[in-house]
Scaffold this motif. Structure first.
Motif, PDB file in Angstrom:
ATOM      1  N   ILE A 551       0.865  -1.184   0.000  1.00  0.00           N
ATOM      2  CA  ILE A 551       0.000   0.000   0.000  1.00  0.00           C
ATOM      3  C   ILE A 551       0.895   1.226   0.000  1.00  0.00           C
ATOM      4  N   TYR A 552       0.759   2.051  -1.037  1.00  0.00           N
ATOM      5  CA  TYR A 552       1.608   3.233  -1.205  1.00  0.00           C
ATOM      6  C   TYR A 552       0.772   4.490  -1.020  1.00  0.00           C
ATOM      7  N   LYS A 553       1.283   5.425  -0.250  1.00  0.00           N
ATOM      8  CA  LYS A 553       0.593   6.693   0.034  1.00  0.00           C
ATOM      9  C   LYS A 553      -0.764   6.484   0.687  1.00  0.00           C
ATOM     10  N   GLY A 554      -0.946   5.343   1.314  1.00  0.00           N
ATOM     11  CA  GLY A 554      -2.144   5.110   2.103  1.00  0.00           C
ATOM     12  C   GLY A 554      -3.357   4.624   1.346  1.00  0.00           C
ATOM     13  N   ASN A 555      -3.409   4.864   0.020  1.00  0.00           N
ATOM     14  CA  ASN A 555      -4.632   4.495  -0.709  1.00  0.00           C
ATOM     15  C   ASN A 555      -4.365   3.907  -2.094  1.00  0.00           C
ATOM     16  N   ILE A 556      -3.094   3.599  -2.402  1.00  0.00           N
ATOM     17  CA  ILE A 556      -2.743   3.057  -3.715  1.00  0.00           C
ATOM     18  C   ILE A 556      -2.136   1.663  -3.523  1.00  0.00           C
ATOM     19  N   ALA A 557      -2.747   0.671  -4.151  1.00  0.00           N
ATOM     20  CA  ALA A 557      -2.254  -0.708  -4.059  1.00  0.00           C
ATOM     21  C   ALA A 557      -1.381  -1.022  -5.269  1.00  0.00           C
ATOM     22  N   ILE A 558      -0.178  -1.545  -5.009  1.00  0.00           N
ATOM     23  CA  ILE A 558       0.740  -1.907  -6.085  1.00  0.00           C
ATOM     24  C   ILE A 558       1.183  -3.356  -5.873  1.00  0.00           C
ATOM     25  N   ALA A 559       0.885  -4.195  -6.864  1.00  0.00           N
ATOM     26  CA  ALA A 559       1.272  -5.608  -6.798  1.00  0.00           C
ATOM     27  C   ALA A 559       2.331  -5.888  -7.850  1.00  0.00           C
ATOM     28  N   GLN A 637      11.417  -4.408 -11.619  1.00  0.00           N
ATOM     29  CA  GLN A 637      11.901  -3.368 -10.710  1.00  0.00           C
ATOM     30  C   GLN A 637      12.000  -2.018 -11.420  1.00  0.00           C
ATOM     31  N   ASP A 638      12.448  -2.032 -12.674  1.00  0.00           N
ATOM     32  CA  ASP A 638      12.522  -0.782 -13.445  1.00  0.00           C
ATOM     33  C   ASP A 638      11.136  -0.168 -13.603  1.00  0.00           C
ATOM     34  N   ALA A 639      10.154  -1.011 -13.966  1.00  0.00           N
ATOM     35  CA  ALA A 639       8.784  -0.517 -14.137  1.00  0.00           C
ATOM     36  C   ALA A 639       8.232   0.012 -12.820  1.00  0.00           C
ATOM     37  N   TYR A 640       8.552  -0.679 -11.730  1.00  0.00           N
ATOM     38  CA  TYR A 640       8.070  -0.243 -10.408  1.00  0.00           C
ATOM     39  C   TYR A 640       8.652   1.117 -10.031  1.00  0.00           C
ATOM     40  N   GLN A 641       9.965   1.288 -10.217  1.00  0.00           N
ATOM     41  CA  GLN A 641      10.604   2.561  -9.880  1.00  0.00           C
ATOM     42  C   GLN A 641      10.054   3.702 -10.729  1.00  0.00           C
ATOM     43  N   GLN A 642       9.855   3.433 -12.017  1.00  0.00           N
ATOM     44  CA  GLN A 642       9.295   4.463 -12.894  1.00  0.00           C
ATOM     45  C   GLN A 642       7.881   4.831 -12.464  1.00  0.00           C
ATOM     46  N   LEU A 643       7.080   3.824 -12.089  1.00  0.00           N
ATOM     47  CA  LEU A 643       5.713   4.072 -11.634  1.00  0.00           C
ATOM     48  C   LEU A 643       5.705   4.913 -10.361  1.00  0.00           C
ATOM     49  N   ILE A 644       6.570   4.578  -9.412  1.00  0.00           N
ATOM     50  CA  ILE A 644       6.631   5.315  -8.146  1.00  0.00           C
ATOM     51  C   ILE A 644       6.988   6.778  -8.387  1.00  0.00           C
ATOM     52  N   GLU A 645       7.963   7.022  -9.276  1.00  0.00           N
ATOM     53  CA  GLU A 645       8.370   8.399  -9.567  1.00  0.00           C
ATOM     54  C   GLU A 645       7.219   9.197 -10.166  1.00  0.00           C
ATOM     55  N   ILE A 646       6.468   8.591 -11.076  1.00  0.00           N
ATOM     56  CA  ILE A 646       5.346   9.290 -11.713  1.00  0.00           C
ATOM     57  C   ILE A 646       4.227   9.541 -10.709  1.00  0.00           C
ATOM     58  N   ILE A 647       3.952   8.556  -9.848  1.00  0.00           N
ATOM     59  CA  ILE A 647       2.920   8.739  -8.820  1.00  0.00           C
ATOM     60  C   ILE A 647       3.306   9.877  -7.886  1.00  0.00           C
ATOM     61  N   ASP A 648       4.580   9.934  -7.500  1.00  0.00           N
ATOM     62  CA  ASP A 648       5.045  11.005  -6.606  1.00  0.00           C
ATOM     63  C   ASP A 648       4.852  12.378  -7.233  1.00  0.00           C
ATOM     64  N   GLN A 649       5.011  12.457  -8.546  1.00  0.00           N
ATOM     65  CA  GLN A 649       4.883  13.744  -9.236  1.00  0.00           C
ATOM     66  C   GLN A 649       3.437  14.158  -9.457  1.00  0.00           C
ATOM     67  N   SER A 650       2.549  13.181  -9.599  1.00  0.00           N
ATOM     68  CA  SER A 650       1.193  13.506 -10.033  1.00  0.00           C
ATOM     69  C   SER A 650       0.102  13.259  -9.008  1.00  0.00           C
ATOM     70  N   VAL A 651       0.410  12.547  -7.927  1.00  0.00           N
ATOM     71  CA  VAL A 651      -0.624  12.197  -6.952  1.00  0.00           C
ATOM     72  C   VAL A 651      -0.253  12.779  -5.602  1.00  0.00           C
ATOM     73  N   GLU A 652      -1.196  13.462  -5.003  1.00  0.00           N
ATOM     74  CA  GLU A 652      -0.987  13.982  -3.659  1.00  0.00           C
ATOM     75  C   GLU A 652      -1.380  12.911  -2.659  1.00  0.00           C
ATOM     76  N   GLY A 653      -0.605  12.811  -1.600  1.00  0.00           N
ATOM     77  CA  GLY A 653      -0.899  11.817  -0.591  1.00  0.00           C
ATOM     78  C   GLY A 653       0.169  11.771   0.458  1.00  0.00           C
TER      79      GLY A 653
END
Length: 656
Positions: A551-559, A637-653
C-alpha cells in the motif's frame, strides 16, 4: 611583405646569364685580348656586386625571420595565457594537470589543477566516457561548449553565454497560439433563462480575463464558447509550471454556482512555423483534447510532440441521439459504396472488441454487402475463446477470416472498420490500413497522440462505456431488415458488461438503454455469465499475484509478480480489478512479466486518481479509471521505480 619575400628567390635566368657571359668572354679573349681584358674587369665587378647584394638579402631575410619567430612565439604565449578560451590538460585518472589562467575565475579555489574533471561538470565526465567530441556544460553561471581532444587529453572551453542568452530570448519570444473551448456550454445553457445564462458567461469571462491579465496573455472571445489566446513561449512555460490551474479554477467556481459542471478544453500550438500553421496546430490540439473527454490542455509543437495537462475528471456524457443517427447513416452510405467490408479490433481482443465487430458485421449484412471480421485465433484469452466457440457453431463463423486471408482480400475500394482502438500499433493487422482508401474508426477510448492517419469517418465517444454500446446505438438506425440473433445480441451485451464491470464503472443512462435494447433482441444474461466464468487455476494465479501487494501513500495498491513469473494480460487486469474492491483503495497497479517478453502494467481507479495520465507517461493509455501499458527492455523493478516516480509527481498523498 609578399613583394619582399619574392626578391629573396634567385631566378635561374641570372645564373644562365652569367654562364653565357663567361662563354662570350672566352670568345672575346680569343678574338681580341685587350677587349677581353676590359670585359673581364667589368664582368668581375658585376659578379662582385651581385654576390654582395645576395648576401645582404640573406642577412635581411634571417633578421626578418628571427623577428617574426619572436613575435609569433610571443603571440602564442599570450594567446595561451590571455585569450578568453579555457584550456585544460588532464591525466588518465581524469584529474586536471594544467589549465590556463582564464579558467581560474570560475572556481572558488585558486585553481582547478589537481581537481577531478567532475569539478567542471558530471556531464563532461560522461561525455569523456562516451567519446563525445563536444559537450555543453554550465560553469559558475556561464554556458560553455567544450571541445574534447581525447587522444591529447585536452579540453577547450568556449564561452557561449551570450549566444545562449540570445537563443533563449528568441525561444522565449516565439508566438504561441491557444484555442480555449467551453465544454458542455450548449448542453448546460440550453435550459437556462437569459439571466442565468448571462451570469454563467460573466463568471467564466471574469475568470479567464483575470487569468490572462495576470499572465500577460492576449485573450479574445470569438464566440459564446470559444476564446483565442495569444502568448509567447516564456508565458507558456510559466503556465506549465502551474499545470494550468485555470482548469481547476473554472471547474470549482462554476460548479459552486448552481452545480453547473462547466469545464475548459485548451488546444495550444507552438514552434518556429508560420501563424497559419500555429493556428492549425492549436485546432488540432483542441480536437485531441475534446477527443480525450475535455477538461484538459493539449500542447503540440511543430515536431508533432504532444504534452497533456489536466483531465482530472471523468468525461460527462454529452453525446446525443442525433449524432448517433447521423453517424449510422454515414456508415450505411460508406458500406453501400464499398465492394466489401473488413472489420478488425485490437490485438488480444476482448469481449468489447469481438462484440462490436459482430455488430458492424450485422450492419454490413443488413445493407447486403459482403463483410468479414479479421481474427487471429492464436491471440485469444479464455473468456473470448468461449465466445468464439459459440460462434464456430453458428452461421457467423463463415464471416471470420485470418489476418493473412484479409490481406489477400482487401482492395482500394474495401471499407475497413476499426473498432475498440484508434492506435495503428494496436490493431489486429496494421498492414491493412495502407491497402484501402476507406477507413472508419469507432472507439470509446480517450484519444491518444498516436492515431490512424486520414480516416474517412471517426466516431469516438470517451463518454460511452464501451464500443459495443456505440455500435448498439448505430444498429438501431439501420434498415428494419436487420435482425439480431440471440448470440449476436449476447456478444454485444457481453462487451458492455465486461467493460463496465457489470454496470459499476463508466455507466451512463445510455448504457442501460443499449443493454435494454439488446435484451429485447434476445441477449442471454446466463450465457454472458458463462462467458465470464474463470478457471480455478487462473483464480489461484491471480491470488498469488495479489499476495505481493504493498500500500503506497495510504490508498494506492501496487502488486508485483516475482521475476521469472509470467502472467497473461487478462490475469494482470483482473488482479488490478480485484485490488480496487478492497477497502480504502482508490487506485491499483499490477506489474508482471508477459509471455511476449515485455512487462505488463495494468491500472485501475475509482476516479480520484487519473490512471490514464500516469500510464500515458509510461507510453500507454486508456481511461481515467482504466488504463494499461507494456514496457520493452525493462525489468519489473525498473517498471516499479518508474511508476513510483510518476505517482510522486502527479498524486498527492501521504508517505509510503
Amino acid at each position: 611583405m609578399q613583394t619582399f619575400i619574392k626578391k629573396l628567390n634567385i631566378s635561374p635566368h641570372i645564373i644562365y646569364t652569367y654562364l653565357l657571359a663567361f662563354l662570350l668572354l672566352g670568345f672575346t679573349w680569343f678574338v681580341q685580348w685587350i677587349l677581353g681584358l676590359v670585359m673581364t674587369i667589368l664582368l668581375g665587378l658585376s659578379l662582385y656586386y651581385t654576390i654582395r647584394y645576395e648576401q645582404q638579402l640573406i642577412n635581411k631575410r634571417e633578421a626578418y625571420i628571427s623577428t617574426l619567430s619572436h613575435r609569433v612565439k610571443k603571440v602564442g604565449e599570450e594567446a595561451l595565457l590571455e585569450m578568453p578560451i579555457g584550456i585544460v590538460l588532464y591525466n588518465e585518472q581524469l584529474q586536471v594537470e594544467w589549465t590556463n589562467p582564464y579558467l581560474n575565475q570560475f572556481t572558488e579555489e585558486e585553481t582547478f589543477v589537481g581537481q577531478p574533471i567532475s569539478a567542471f561538470s558530471e556531464q563532461l565526465v560522461q561525455a569523456l566516457r562516451e567519446d563525445k567530441p563536444l559537450e555543453s556544460i554550465e560553469l559558475n553561471g556561464c554556458n560553455f561548449q567544450v571541445t574534447i581532444k581525447k587522444e591529447e587529453r585536452l579540453l577547450y572551453f568556449f564561452d557561449r553565454t551570450k549566444q545562449t542568452e540570445i537563443q533563449n530570448l528568441y525561444h522565449n519570444e516565439q508566438t504561441v497560439l491557444g484555442v480555449i473551448f467551453l465544454d458542455n456550454y450548449e448542453e448546460i445553457t440550453q435550459a437556462m433563462d437569459d439571466t442565468a445564462k448571462s451570469q454563467v458567461n460573466s463568471r467564466v469571462t471574469s475568470i479567464l480575463n483575470d487569468w490572462s491579465n495576470h499572465n500577460g496573455i492576449y485573450l479574445k472571445r470569438t464566440s459564446q464558447e470559444r476564446f483565442l489566446a495569444i502568448m509567447n513561449q516564456q508565458i507558456l512555460a510559466q503556465l506549465e509550471k502551474t499545470k494550468f490551474e485555470i482548469l481547476d479554477e473554472v471547474r470549482e467556481l462554476i460548479s459552486d454556482s448552481k452545480n453547473v459542471p462547466l469545464t475548459l478544453s485548451v488546444g495550444v500550438g507552438l514552434g518556429g512555423v508560420s501563424l497559419p500553421s500555429l493556428g492549425e496546430l492549436a485546432q488540432s490540439s483542441l480536437d485531441l483534447a475534446l477527443g480525450r473527454g475535455g477538461d484538459q490542455v493539449v500542447i503540440k509543437d511543430d515536431t508533432g510532440k504532444v504534452r497533456f495537462y489536466g483531465g482530472k475528471t471523468n468525461p460527462m456524457e454529452k453525446r446525443t441521439r442525433v449524432r448517433a443517427r447521423v453517424i449510422s447513416h454515414a456508415l450505411k452510405e460508406l458500406v453501400q459504396e464499398s465492394d466489401q467490408v473488413l472489420i478488425m479490433g485490437h490485438k488480444s481482443p476482448d469481449m468489447d472488441s469481438i462484440g462490436s465487430a459482430i455488430g458492424i458485421l450485422k450492419i454490413a449484412i443488413a445493407n447486403e454487402v459482403d463483410a468479414f471480421i479479421v481474427l487471429d485465433e492464436q491471440d485469444l484469452d479464455t473468456g473470448v475463446e468461449r465466445l468464439i466457440d459459440e460462434v464456430r457453431n453458428s452461421e457467423l463463423w463463415q464471416h471470420f477470416v485470418s489476418p493473412e486471408e484479409a490481406q489477400e482480400m482487401v482492395t482500394k475500394s474495401t471499407l475497413l472498420v476499426v473498432v475498440d482502438t484508434h492506435k495503428p500499433s494496436l490493431v489486429a493487422e496494421e498492414r491493412l490500413l495502407n491497402k484501402t482508401d476507406y477507413v472508419v474508426v469507432i472507439d470509446h477510448h480517450r484519444r491518444a497522440e498516436e492515431f490512424i492517419e486520414h480516416p474517412t469517418l471517426v466516431y469516438m465517444e470517451p463518454y460511452a462505456s464501451s464500443t459495443a454500446e456505440l455500435v448498439t446505438e448505430l444498429l438501431e438506425y439501420q434498415p428494419r431488415s436487420l435482425k439480431l440473433t440471440m448470440l449476436e445480441s449476447t456478444a454485444l451485451l457481453s462487451g458492455i458488461i465486461v467493460d463496465t464491470k457489470s454496470f459499476t464503472l463508466r455507466t451512463g443512462s445510455r448504457t442501460f438503454d443499449a443493454a435494454s435494447y439488446l435484451r429485447s433482441k434476445g441477449a442471454d444474461t446466463v450465457l454472458v455469465q458463462r462467458f465470464m466464468e474463470e478457471d480455478l487455476d487462473i483464480y489461484i494465479k491471480r491470488s498469488h499475484l495479489i499476495e505481493n501487494t504493498i500500500i503506497y501513500k495510504g490508498n494506492i495498491a501496487i502488486a508485483r509478480a516475482e521475476p521469472g513469473q509470467e502472467f497473461s494480460p487478462v490475469v494482470i487486469a483482473q488482479a488490478a480489478d480485484t485490488l480496487l474492491t478492497m477497502s480504502g483503495i482508490d487506485a491499483s497497479f499490477v506489474i508482471s512479466e508477459r509471455a511476449d517478453g515485455r512487462i505488463g502494467l495494468s491500472a485501475r481507479s475509482l476516479g480520484d486518481v487519473n490512471v490514464q495520465l500516469i500510464m500515458e507517461q509510461m507510453k500507454g493509455g486508456g481511461h481515467l479509471t482504466n488504463a494499461a501499458t507494456q514496457l520493452s527492455d525493462a525489468s519489473i523493478q525498473d517498471a516499479y521505480q518508474q511508476l513510483i516516480e510518476i505517482i510522486d509527481q502527479s498524486v498527492e498523498g501521504g508517505d509510503d
